[in-house]
Design an enzyme around this catalytic site. Structure first.
Site, mmCIF file in Angstrom:
data_model
loop_
_atom_site.group_PDB
_atom_site.id
_atom_site.type_symbol
_atom_site.label_atom_id
_atom_site.label_comp_id
_atom_site.label_asym_id
_atom_site.label_seq_id
_atom_site.Cartn_x
_atom_site.Cartn_y
_atom_site.Cartn_z
ATOM 1 N N TYR A 18 39.323 -44.152 -14.485
ATOM 2 C CA TYR A 18 37.942 -43.698 -14.580
ATOM 3 C C TYR A 18 37.380 -44.036 -15.957
ATOM 4 O O TYR A 18 38.104 -44.264 -16.921
ATOM 5 C CB TYR A 18 37.848 -42.184 -14.356
ATOM 6 N N ASP A 76 45.273 -43.410 -1.348
ATOM 7 C CA ASP A 76 44.165 -43.025 -2.224
ATOM 8 C C ASP A 76 42.937 -42.631 -1.392
ATOM 9 O O ASP A 76 42.057 -43.440 -1.128
ATOM 10 C CB ASP A 76 43.836 -44.178 -3.168
ATOM 11 N N GLN A 96 47.903 -46.983 -3.553
ATOM 12 C CA GLN A 96 46.575 -47.326 -3.040
ATOM 13 C C GLN A 96 46.411 -46.974 -1.569
ATOM 14 O O GLN A 96 45.334 -46.569 -1.142
ATOM 15 C CB GLN A 96 46.303 -48.817 -3.258
ATOM 16 N N ARG A 154 46.305 -43.120 -9.399
ATOM 17 C CA ARG A 154 45.727 -44.435 -9.116
ATOM 18 C C ARG A 154 46.626 -45.534 -9.674
ATOM 19 O O ARG A 154 46.333 -46.150 -10.690
ATOM 20 C CB ARG A 154 44.313 -44.511 -9.675
ATOM 21 N N SER A 191 39.398 -43.004 -2.984
ATOM 22 C CA SER A 191 38.833 -44.350 -2.901
ATOM 23 C C SER A 191 38.336 -44.652 -1.493
ATOM 24 O O SER A 191 37.287 -45.286 -1.324
ATOM 25 C CB SER A 191 39.883 -45.385 -3.322
#
Length: 526
Positions: free
Chosen positions: A231, A130, A127, A122, A133
């Site tokens: 996280y 990802d 991104q 991450r 996500s």
């Protein structure tokens, strides 16, 4: 090289790892594309659409696995599928290597490479790949839709001739990607939304989306989530007790609770206990997005919807992204395509598995006959924690009055000093020998107008300066009339000054209205 997507064999799985649009993009990278017959039907993509996109249709799963060099999947392969891997083949899918050691060993023994989409680091550059996500975003949105489907009232409050309907109160526990998506959806539907997260850096994100951050008074420094890949870190037992105490306080008021607290590779923490469910009103709904790893609610049953003894509906579905298969497949296939773009720097249809690349190395679980999991931490930190702001000291009424009085005295002193200096200067100009009285009359009016204008504009908030100045500049350009009158003077100096006044006032007039027009255009849909 050829990349192919088999039909998902998991029960209830409707997603597909390649869409007709993503296939077109992969072909631009130099790859040939193939797909198993009917692989996209559950997501709304027929074989005919794939054929139009130049994708080869292969009838059997065994034929597909044999014919392609790169396998793109959604779910981890079953043992039967993993046995079809061949030497040099690349598998790209969700893999969860921490929980699938036997599967990793099987892939290693076959000489295949595995890129786990759930292991994409991450960091900002990754991104676009990802996939966790992407799927969490859909799960958060769908959780609110499922809650609304099982909730007996409107989300938004209404006042009608038939009576008043109060707005629903929604609590989102965990403000990761799924949580923020749920917050945005619930808020847009008109609910009063509350959100809680143990990470201090997400408080501003929650408030920016229109929800109220549930503040927990506890003296524990929040861990920088960059050290845990973005996280939340596990909390201390003392913090957890304080957290549960806060939830018990909120439980009787909430109509809908959406729990999203889950760290990959760990069992979900129990945050909504049996007694909290019993405190909730009949007809309330709990949607547990952590059901796959045991659930955040103590009563959650995986892949089931149950109703508690006091009438609270508890939803423990684990296939929220699959319930929006077309959208999920589009986003996931885009993640795969971006991964293939990084794996194909030359755009020549040949994979270059660069283990020096942070993203590729982080996502690789098996490569060159070796298990490469777990990966080293990325060189770039994930998400840095925001510096903790010290709370402003609450002033007593007496301190507030003293502060306001001191500010008033300071302001009065400044204004009196300014007026005294201005009056002295005007008086000094008037005492100049030969100064005509008519000039002094105009000069005093000019000084007063400048002073009043300065006071008015100076006290306007900075955010309003541009629209205010755009209009006031245009209106204040009435001075152009004075310049027009004076330009016919017999004095050359006055004529030149009048011409300059007309020029500058014209710039002010047209510029002011032009700026105003451009600002208003920003708010027009067209």
């Amino acid at each position: 090289m050829k990349i192919g997507a088999p039909k998902e064999v998991g029960q209830g799985e409707s997603r597909v790892a390649m869409t007709p649009d993503s296939a077109l993009q992969l072909q631009k990278l130099g790859y040939d594309c193939a797909i198993e017959t009917g692989a996209g039907l559950a997501a709304g993509f027929s074989d005919a659409l794939y054929e139009e996109a130049g994708v080869e249709i292969i009838k059997t799963p065994a034929g597909l696995w044999k014919a392609v060099d790169i396998i793109a999947k959604v779910r981890p392969p079953t043992e039967t599928e993993a046995k079809r891997l061949k030497h040099g083949q690349l598998l790209i899918s969700f893999f969860y290597p921490g929980q699938n050691e036997a599967l990793m060993e099987l892939a290693r023994s076959k000489g295949a490479s595995v890129i786990a989409m759930d292991m994409v680091p991450r960091i900002s550059r990754a991104q676009k790949m990802d996939a966790l996500s992407s799927m969490a975003n859909i799960a958060g949105y769908r959780a609110v839709i499922e809650a609304g489907n099982n909730f007996g009232r409107f989300f938004t409050g209404q006042v009608t001739a038939a009576g008043k309907v109060p707005p629903a109160k929604v609590l989102v526990v965990g403000a990761g990607v799924a949580g923020l998506a749920a917050i945005g959806t619930a808020t847009s539907l008109g609910a009063i939304t509350y959100a809680f997260d143990v990470r201090p850096e997400v408080a501003e994100q929650i408030e920016s989306m229109g929800a109220e951050f549930v503040f927990l008074e506890f003296e524990e420094s929040g861990q920088d989530s960059s050290s845990t890949g973005g996280y939340a870190a596990p909390s201390s037992p003392e913090f957890r007790e304080k957290q549960l105490e806060k939830f018990r306080e909120l439980a009787p008021e909430m109509d809908i609770v959406i729990t999203t607290a889950l760290i990959p590779g760990r069992d979900a923490p129990v945050l909504w206990t049996r007694d909290m469910v019993e405190m909730m009103k009949p007809g309330s709904v709990i949607v547990d997005l952590a059901a796959e790893r045991g659930g955040n609610c103590e009563l959650t049953e995986k892949d089931e919807k149950i109703v508690s003894d006091n009438g609270v509906t508890i939803i423990g579905y684990t296939d929220f992204p699959s319930r929006m298969a077309a959208q999920s497949s589009t986003l996931y296939s885009t993640n795969i395509r971006h991964m293939m773009t990084d794996l194909t720097p030359e755009k020549d249809g040949q994979v270059k598995h660069d283990m020096e690349d942070d993203v590729i190395r982080g996502a690789t679980a098996v490569h060159d006959g070796e298990i490469t999991f777990p990966p080293p931490p990325p060189k770039v930190a994930a998400i840095a924690a925001a510096p903790r702001k010290e709370a402003a000291k609450e002033l007593t009424p007496e301190e507030k009055r003293a502060q306001e009085l001191a500010a008033f005295k300071a302001q009065t002193k400044r204004q009196v000093t300014l007026l005294a200096v201005g009056a002295a200067l005007v008086l000094g100009v008037g005492l100049i020998p030969g100064m005509p009285a008519s000039f002094m009359q105009h000069f005093i009016v000019f000084v007063l107008s400048v002073f009043i204008g300065f006071q008015v504009i100076w006290n306007v908030a900075h955010s309003l300066h541009t629209p205010l100045m755009a209009v006031t500049n245009a209106i204040s350009s009435i001075i152009i009339l004075g310049a027009l009158i004076q330009i016919g003077s017999s004095s050359v100096l006055i004529t030149i000054l009048g011409a300059l006044g007309i020029f500058m006032a014209s710039v002010n007039i047209f510029g002011g209205f032009l700026v105003t027009r451009r600002m208003l255009a920003m708010f027009q849909k067209s």
